[in-house]
Motif scaffolding. Structure first.
Motif, short mmCIF file in Angstrom:
data_model
loop_
_atom_site.label_atom_id
_atom_site.label_comp_id
_atom_site.label_asym_id
_atom_site.label_seq_id
_atom_site.Cartn_x
_atom_site.Cartn_y
_atom_site.Cartn_z
N ALA A 127 -28.82 41.27 -33.55
CA ALA A 127 -27.73 42.20 -33.23
C ALA A 127 -27.39 42.10 -31.73
CB ALA A 127 -28.13 43.63 -33.59
N ALA A 128 -28.44 41.99 -30.90
CA ALA A 128 -28.21 41.92 -29.45
C ALA A 128 -27.42 40.65 -29.10
CB ALA A 128 -29.54 41.95 -28.72
N LYS A 129 -27.68 39.59 -29.82
CA LYS A 129 -26.99 38.32 -29.57
C LYS A 129 -25.48 38.48 -29.87
CE LYS A 129 -29.40 34.62 -30.51
NZ LYS A 129 -29.51 33.93 -29.21
N ILE A 130 -25.19 39.07 -31.04
CA ILE A 130 -23.77 39.23 -31.41
C ILE A 130 -23.10 40.19 -30.41
CG2 ILE A 130 -22.18 40.05 -33.23
CD1 ILE A 130 -23.71 37.55 -34.14
N LYS A 131 -23.82 41.24 -30.05
CA LYS A 131 -23.25 42.23 -29.12
C LYS A 131 -22.96 41.57 -27.76
CE LYS A 131 -23.98 47.12 -28.23
NZ LYS A 131 -24.44 47.41 -26.87
N TYR A 132 -23.88 40.70 -27.35
CA TYR A 132 -23.71 40.01 -26.07
C TYR A 132 -22.40 39.20 -26.10
CZ TYR A 132 -24.71 37.31 -21.89
OH TYR A 132 -24.64 36.76 -20.63
N LEU A 133 -22.17 38.53 -27.23
CA LEU A 133 -20.95 37.72 -27.34
C LEU A 133 -19.71 38.63 -27.34
CD1 LEU A 133 -22.12 35.13 -30.04
CD2 LEU A 133 -22.05 34.82 -27.57
N VAL A 134 -19.80 39.74 -28.09
CA VAL A 134 -18.66 40.68 -28.14
C VAL A 134 -18.32 41.16 -26.72
CG1 VAL A 134 -17.95 42.99 -28.93
CG2 VAL A 134 -19.13 41.43 -30.51
N GLU A 135 -19.35 41.37 -25.92
CA GLU A 135 -19.13 41.96 -24.59
C GLU A 135 -18.85 40.94 -23.49
OE1 GLU A 135 -22.62 44.37 -24.18
OE2 GLU A 135 -21.81 45.95 -25.51
N HIS A 136 -19.22 39.69 -23.69
CA HIS A 136 -19.13 38.74 -22.58
C HIS A 136 -18.18 37.55 -22.79
CE1 HIS A 136 -22.87 40.87 -21.66
NE2 HIS A 136 -22.58 40.61 -20.40
N VAL A 137 -17.66 37.38 -24.00
CA VAL A 137 -16.84 36.18 -24.23
C VAL A 137 -15.36 36.53 -24.17
CG1 VAL A 137 -16.21 34.43 -25.96
CG2 VAL A 137 -18.62 35.02 -25.59
N ASP A 138 -14.64 35.87 -23.29
CA ASP A 138 -13.20 36.05 -23.20
C ASP A 138 -12.54 35.55 -24.48
OD1 ASP A 138 -12.61 37.19 -20.88
OD2 ASP A 138 -11.82 35.37 -19.88
N GLY A 139 -11.68 36.33 -25.07
CA GLY A 139 -10.94 35.88 -26.25
C GLY A 139 -11.66 36.18 -27.56
N ILE A 140 -12.86 36.78 -27.49
CA ILE A 140 -13.62 37.00 -28.73
C ILE A 140 -12.87 37.93 -29.69
CG2 ILE A 140 -15.06 38.97 -27.98
CD1 ILE A 140 -16.66 36.05 -29.71
N ASP A 141 -12.05 38.81 -29.12
CA ASP A 141 -11.31 39.75 -29.98
C ASP A 141 -10.21 39.06 -30.79
OD1 ASP A 141 -10.37 39.22 -27.45
OD2 ASP A 141 -9.01 40.94 -27.45
N ARG A 142 -9.91 37.81 -30.45
CA ARG A 142 -8.86 37.09 -31.20
C ARG A 142 -9.44 36.33 -32.40
NH1 ARG A 142 -7.53 34.79 -26.13
NH2 ARG A 142 -8.08 32.75 -26.96
N VAL A 143 -10.77 36.23 -32.47
CA VAL A 143 -11.37 35.41 -33.53
C VAL A 143 -12.32 36.27 -34.38
CG1 VAL A 143 -11.27 33.33 -32.08
CG2 VAL A 143 -13.38 34.69 -32.13
N THR A 144 -12.77 35.68 -35.48
CA THR A 144 -13.75 36.36 -36.34
C THR A 144 -15.13 35.81 -36.00
OG1 THR A 144 -12.10 36.48 -38.08
CG2 THR A 144 -14.40 36.77 -38.76
N ILE A 145 -16.09 36.72 -35.85
CA ILE A 145 -17.47 36.28 -35.63
C ILE A 145 -18.16 36.23 -36.99
CG2 ILE A 145 -19.67 36.76 -34.46
CD1 ILE A 145 -18.14 38.47 -32.46
N ALA A 146 -18.87 35.13 -37.24
CA ALA A 146 -19.57 34.99 -38.52
C ALA A 146 -21.07 34.96 -38.31
CB ALA A 146 -19.13 33.69 -39.20
N THR A 147 -21.80 35.52 -39.29
CA THR A 147 -23.26 35.40 -39.28
C THR A 147 -23.65 34.40 -40.37
OG1 THR A 147 -23.51 37.13 -40.94
CG2 THR A 147 -23.56 37.83 -38.63
N HIS A 148 -24.69 33.63 -40.10
CA HIS A 148 -25.17 32.65 -41.09
C HIS A 148 -26.70 32.64 -40.93
CE1 HIS A 148 -24.90 28.63 -43.23
NE2 HIS A 148 -26.13 28.61 -42.74
N CYS A 149 -27.38 33.49 -41.70
CA CYS A 149 -28.81 33.69 -41.44
C CYS A 149 -29.67 33.07 -42.54
CB CYS A 149 -29.10 35.19 -41.34
SG CYS A 149 -28.18 35.95 -39.99
N HIS A 150 -30.71 32.39 -42.09
CA HIS A 150 -31.68 31.84 -43.05
C HIS A 150 -32.86 32.80 -43.16
CE1 HIS A 150 -30.06 27.94 -44.35
NE2 HIS A 150 -29.27 28.12 -43.28
N ASN A 151 -33.65 32.61 -44.22
CA ASN A 151 -34.59 33.66 -44.63
C ASN A 151 -36.05 33.33 -44.38
OD1 ASN A 151 -34.77 36.24 -45.73
ND2 ASN A 151 -35.27 35.42 -47.76
N ASP A 152 -36.31 32.48 -43.39
CA ASP A 152 -37.69 31.99 -43.20
C ASP A 152 -38.69 33.11 -42.96
OD1 ASP A 152 -37.35 28.69 -42.57
OD2 ASP A 152 -35.61 29.97 -42.50
N LEU A 153 -38.26 34.20 -42.34
CA LEU A 153 -39.17 35.33 -42.14
C LEU A 153 -38.78 36.50 -43.05
CD1 LEU A 153 -39.56 35.24 -38.24
CD2 LEU A 153 -41.25 34.56 -39.95
#
Ligand code: KIV
Ligand code: ZN
Length: 498
Positions: A181-207
């Motif tokens: 969650a902190a990683k996605i939040k960091y991108l939301v808060e620090h990447v210019d133009g992020i509001d123009r695109v969709t952020i996707a999650t792609h998580c594997h289940n190793d743990l």
């Protein structure tokens, strides 16, 4: 922020990469159409440059479905992108999914490169893909272990190059929910133009945290969840569609909506399990056989008084109609046909007649026939098209005895027989088959599973056989597990050219 969550299904790409889960093009079209009815927004249909079969499947799925966007995977390589664009030419809405590893581990060991060069390659790939399609999704492979500051630079650069969706995969299933969650939040808060695109999650289940990580990422701003049916996928699998969708449906306070018609979930789950010969673990959330079974007296009593005392989901909401789960020897052809339809299987009359015959034989041995049995029976006919068929099998075995098997095979209409001994009945049967086939074949994996419970149950056998440096997967199910093992071995043999 818009609260619509886009469901990106990668059962036919990440899911299909699992050894033994390969589907042919006709089967992939069947799954793609079921996904369309389920209401997924995007279908990742394959990795076209990887094989002519994958290329063809993307072409055919593009023709067969109307509403979902069809996505094709590539590496950040021009030829991959060109081939993907070609495969997508019939898609009503096509998307190229290109990307590159961004963790230091990938940069150093996979690409023998450096951070700056990786950004250049990522930008070049997105810019090149934009020449073919408007909708370009970028993945930062191993983003889960990528330093957030660097990841933000990569994502900003690909957005400038025209990416419409940015995918943040936890490729190795390493992250904890808070960390992701902190990683996605960091991108939301620090990447210019992020509001123009969709952020996707792609998580594997190793743990075992794929679903938790996905939910955490969405709560802080991701709006596309990449998932598979039954959570199938590389190693421990991907995030499962049914878990994410039902988590948001159950937690109304999160106010996240999907387009999924949840009443189709069970049907699609069983269809995928059956076509891929990949059993669903009994205690799997939402779609496992025991997901809605209450065995303790206290729980049964509670559920009878008020279902919600022990159930947070009504089974009907995911398409489980408990009243129609069991068939018996008294069930007619129409009941079987109806059950098959509920499970997503259409059959012509001749095929239904054969399946019904097999159903009656099984119902004689087993009192209650459930969905897994029905799916097994429906799959049985595939064996009928095999070039090599088991004609008969007789085995003697016992404690203190060496097992002996006599086997008869029908190879394109010609009959062959052999007899061999072994350290057990399965070993003896396989040795006898080898005497007829006379090729160097090694059984690499051998798994026997009972479908339900009880000594009269049907056993499913999954087998991997190595021949000429390649591995081939075989499957069968039978109330006689030695026969199922021999049939699974023969199923694998039918897949190689001898
Ligand atoms: O797990 C992963 O990183 C992937 C990418 C190719 C999206 O499957
Ligand atoms: Zn993946």
């Amino acid at each position: 922020m818009d609260n619509r969550l886009y469901i990106f299904d990668t059962t036919l790409r990440d899911g299909e990469q699992v050894p033994g889960c390969q589907l042919n093009t006709v089967e992939k079209i069947e799954v793609a159409k079921a996904l369309e009815l389920l209401g997924v927004d995007v279908i990742e249909a394959g990795f076209p440059v990887s094989s002519p079969g994958d290329f063809n499947s993307v072409v055919e799925i593009s023709k067969a479905v109307t509403w979902p966007t069809i996505c094709a995977l590539t590496r950040a390589v021009e030829n991959d992108i060109k081939v993907a664009a070609e495969a997508l030419k019939y898609a009503k809405r096509g998307r190229i999914h290109t990307g590159i590893g961004t963790s230091d581990m990938h940069i150093k060991y996979k690409f023998n490169s450096n951070r700056e060069e990786i950004i250049e390659r990522a930008v070049a790939a997105v810019s090149y893909a934009k020449k073919f399609v408007e909708d370009v999704q970028f993945y930062a492979e191993d983003a889960g272990r990528t330093d957030n500051e660097y990841l933000a630079r990569v994502i900003e650069a690909v957005i400038k190059a025209g990416a419409t969706v940015v995918n943040i995969p936890d490729t190795t299933g390493y992250c904890l929910p808070e960390e992701f969650a902190a990683k996605i939040k960091y991108l939301v808060e620090h990447v210019d133009g992020i509001d123009r695109v969709t952020i996707a999650t792609h998580c594997h289940n190793d743990l075992g945290m794929a679903t938790a990580n996905t939910i955490s990422g969405i709560i802080v701003g991701a709006r596309q969840a990449e998932v598979t049916i039954n959570g199938i996928g590389e190693r421990a699998g991907n995030t499962s569609l049914e878990e994410v969708v039902m988590a948001f449906k159950s937690h109304k306070e999160l106010d996240i909506q999907t387009n999924i018609n949840t009443q189709n979930i069970y049907r699609v789950s069983r269809m995928v399990s059956s076509l891929m010969n990949m059993p669903v673990q009994p205690n799997k959330a939402i779609v496992g056989r025991n997901a809605f079974a209450h065995s303790s007296g206290i729980h049964q009593d509670g559920v009878l008084k008020n279902r919600e005392s022990y159930e947070i989901i009504d089974p009907k909401d995911v398409g489980i109609d408990e009243n129609s789960i069991l068939l018996t020897a008294r069930s007619g052809r129409a009941a079987l046909k109806h059950r098959l339809q509920i499970l997503g299987i259409e059959m012509d009359k001749e095929h239904l007649d054969k399946t019904y015959e097999a159903f009656l034989k099984l119902a004689d041995k087993k009192k209650e026939i459930n969905d897994d049995d029905v799916l097994m029976l429906a799959g049985k006919h595939h064996l009928a098209h095999h070039r090599i068929k088991l004609d008969y099998l007789q085995v003697t075995s016992g404690v203190g005895l060496r097992s002996v098997a006599s086997v008869g095979l029908d190879i394109s209409g010609e009959k062959f027989e052999a007899c061999a001994s072994g350290n057990g009945p399965v070993d003896a049967a396989i040795s006898a088959i080898k005497l007829i086939i006379r090729r160097t074949m090694i059984v690499k994996e051998f798994l026997i599973q009972a479908i339900n419970r009880g000594s009269n149950d049907v056993g499913k056998v999954h087998m991997t056989v190595e021949y000429d440096g390649n591995q081939y997967y075989g499957f069968s199910a039978n109330t006689d597990i030695v026969a199922a093992s021999a049939e699974a071995f023969i199923d694998a043999i039918n897949k190689f050219q001898i």
